[in-house]
Design a protein around this motif. Structure first.
Motif, PDB file in Angstrom:
ATOM      1  N   TYR A  20      46.550 -20.729  24.829  1.00 52.66           N
ATOM      2  CA  TYR A  20      47.723 -20.591  23.973  1.00 52.66           C
ATOM      3  C   TYR A  20      47.318 -20.393  22.514  1.00 52.66           C
ATOM      4  CZ  TYR A  20      50.860 -22.014  27.767  1.00 52.66           C
ATOM      5  OH  TYR A  20      51.571 -22.065  28.933  1.00 52.66           O
TER       6      TYR A  20
ATOM      7  N   ASP B 188      44.385 -24.219  29.321  1.00 52.75           N
ATOM      8  CA  ASP B 188      45.676 -23.641  28.936  1.00 52.75           C
ATOM      9  C   ASP B 188      45.890 -23.769  27.434  1.00 52.75           C
ATOM     10  OD1 ASP B 188      46.089 -23.074  31.561  1.00 52.75           O
ATOM     11  OD2 ASP B 188      47.818 -24.394  31.837  1.00 52.75           O
TER      12      ASP B 188
ATOM     13  N   PHE C 211      54.054 -17.716  27.032  1.00 51.89           N
ATOM     14  CA  PHE C 211      54.369 -17.950  25.607  1.00 51.89           C
ATOM     15  C   PHE C 211      55.633 -17.168  25.237  1.00 51.89           C
ATOM     16  CE2 PHE C 211      52.069 -19.298  21.632  1.00 51.89           C
ATOM     17  CZ  PHE C 211      53.104 -19.027  20.751  1.00 51.89           C
TER      18      PHE C 211
ATOM     19  N   MET D 104      49.102 -16.179  30.099  1.00 49.54           N
ATOM     20  CA  MET D 104      49.483 -17.164  29.086  1.00 49.54           C
ATOM     21  C   MET D 104      50.356 -16.528  28.001  1.00 49.54           C
ATOM     22  SD  MET D 104      48.109 -19.527  30.663  1.00 49.54           S
ATOM     23  CE  MET D 104      48.484 -20.916  29.612  1.00 49.54           C
TER      24      MET D 104
ATOM     25  N   LEU E 121      54.175 -25.811  23.423  1.00 50.19           N
ATOM     26  CA  LEU E 121      53.323 -25.537  24.582  1.00 50.19           C
ATOM     27  C   LEU E 121      52.062 -26.394  24.549  1.00 50.19           C
ATOM     28  CD1 LEU E 121      53.676 -21.650  24.724  1.00 50.19           C
ATOM     29  CD2 LEU E 121      54.619 -23.296  26.350  1.00 50.19           C
ATOM     30  N   LYS E 122      51.511 -26.583  23.367  1.00 52.10           N
ATOM     31  CA  LYS E 122      50.322 -27.426  23.243  1.00 52.10           C
ATOM     32  C   LYS E 122      50.646 -28.877  23.574  1.00 52.10           C
ATOM     33  CE  LYS E 122      47.745 -26.762  19.563  1.00 52.10           C
ATOM     34  NZ  LYS E 122      47.382 -26.490  18.145  1.00 52.10           N
TER      35      LYS E 122
ATOM     36  N   LYS F 249      54.219 -22.520  19.861  1.00 53.56           N
ATOM     37  CA  LYS F 249      52.836 -22.910  20.144  1.00 53.56           C
ATOM     38  C   LYS F 249      52.697 -24.428  20.138  1.00 53.56           C
ATOM     39  CE  LYS F 249      49.581 -20.347  18.587  1.00 53.56           C
ATOM     40  NZ  LYS F 249      48.600 -19.627  17.720  1.00 53.56           N
TER      41      LYS F 249
END
Length: 427
Positions: free
Chosen positions: A398, A394, A281, A277, A361-362, A358
């Motif tokens: 993250y 996931d 990132f 991860m 990705l979230k 972040k």
């Protein structure tokens, strides 16, 4: 996210996974064959999902089959061919409304499960093989699909970089196989390949939606338990690409106006690794967002490319950076791309860059759960490696990624392959 995931083995190398979420009003059921990629079989396997969705023995005509789907409140049947590292994923899926929302309590889930089983295990057979008419139609479509991929020079440059980097690995083969192999396909050979898949492929069945999966599980358990013997199943899984042997460089010339520069990197991190991860990132921060270092610096600030993005292949432990440039900017663009990677390796990352990446990705994790088809594809990619981690897993991972994790991930990345697609006039 309120996903409830349950995975069970129902036969030799056959697994049934239920993914339930009450917010949906329908269900999607998929059957995916996982087989090792090979130049000898890729095209033979790639044509099969489309052929199998054209009908089955009791419903052999495409128009008749479509009318049947419409009868079940507009149910849909589709297929896909994908690649996960050294494996080829061949999926057929069917979707429709849940039984609770039918007008007369029709058992839609049960009926669609039966149809999907029939498509896969009881296809249209003529003279001991597939229908010649269906085969010829889908062969033309497969050939046209591969030609379209070859004509899309953005995608083709990326594909060529992968082929060079993955030389000696099954992953060097495209998900549809080569044009030559597609053009040489024979109906009998494809039928033999179909029987080989039934006997040897790992099979992942996924039920995604709001309904009760028990009826579907019973249908598939019965069907695959009583079908072909599965004593010698394929060995699947991916081998990470090595970083040894020096940097590979290749230039090819095509009739194009805009040059393409594709860089392949080893990163020593594959699916399931502790830093998977963090590597994802880092790759997003480097070139996977509209505010990434590559986009803001190489493209926007310095105007060295028309596009520039990075992608992480977690199955092969590789990162690819693809860009479209003017041919005279090749050295400058490559130097600046490597400079942006070096900046992350040296810890030149702002808090804003980390927070923005972040958030993106979230958001990507959250959006997966908004669509039962997306959920299905998400899990198919995971399950082919024997993992069933969720989008929620996931998201939590993250949240735990630190600045040090990102820097350490970047320091594992090393240039392996440089592919340059140049205009023919330069030759």
């Amino acid at each position: 996210m309120s996903l409830n995931v349950n995975r069970q083995k129902i036969s030799d190398s056959v697994y049934f996974t239920e993914i339930r979420d009450s917010k949906f009003k329908g269900n999607c059921i998929s059957v995916t064959f996982v087989a090792p990629l090979s130049e000898d079989t890729a095209a033979k396997y790639a044509i099969l999902p489309a052929m199998l969705t054209r009908g089955y023995r009791e419903c052999p005509d495409s128009a008749q089959f479509n009318r049947l789907l419409n009868k079940f409140y507009g149910a849909e049947c589709n297929c896909s061919v994908a690649k996960a590292g050294d494996d080829q994923l061949l999926s057929i899926f069917i979707s429709g409304i849940d039984d609770r929302f039918t007008l007369e309590n029709e058992p839609i889930t049960l009926e669609l499960s039966k149809i999907l089983c029939s498509l896969i295990l009881d296809p249209v057979i003529e003279n001991g093989s597939f229908s010649k008419k269906i085969f010829e139609t889908e062969k033309k479509f497969l050939i046209n699909t591969i030609k379209a991929e070859l004509n899309d020079k953005v995608a083709f440059a990326s594909q060529r970089c992968q082929q060079i980097m993955f030389e000696g690995h099954p992953a060097s083969t495209g998900k549809h196989g080569s044009l030559e192999a597609a053009e040489a396909l024979d109906c009998r050979e494809v039928f033999d390949a179909y029987n080989e898949l039934l006997e040897r492929a790992k099979i992942e069945i996924v039920f995604s939606g709001c309904g009760d999966s028990e009826a579907a599980k019973e249908i598939f358990t019965s069907a695959f338990t009583s079908s072909a013997e599965r004593e010698k199943t394929f060995e699947t899984g991916s081998r990470a690409v090595s970083g040894f042997g020096g940097i590979k460089e290749k230039t090819e010339y095509y009739s194009i106006a805009q040059a393409k520069l594709s860089l392949g990197f080893t990163c020593q991190s594959v699916v399931g690794d502790e830093d998977e991860m963090a590597m994802n990132f880092m790759c997003a921060l480097l070139g996977g967002t509209p505010f990434s270092k590559l986009f803001l610096n190489v493209r926007e600030k310095l105007s060295l490319c028309y596009y520039c993005s990075a992608a992480y292949d977690k199955f092969k432990g590789a990162i690819f950076i693809n860009s479209g440039i003017e041919k005279e900017n090749r050295e400058k663009a490559q130097s600046e791309i490597l400079k942006q990677l070096e900046a992350i390796q040296n810890g030149e990352i702002t808090d804003e860059e980390i927070e923005n990446t972040k958030k993106l990705l979230k958001n990507a994790c959250t959006s997966v759960s908004d669509d039962m088809i997306k959920i299905m594809h998400f899990y198919i990619a995971r399950l082919c490696t024997g993992r069933s981690t969720s989008p929620q897993d996931d998201l939590e991972a993250y949240n735990k990624v630190t600045r040090e994790d990102i820097i350490n991930a970047a320091r594992k990345v090393a240039l392996n392959t440089v592919y340059f697609m140049a205009p023919k006039e330069e030759q």
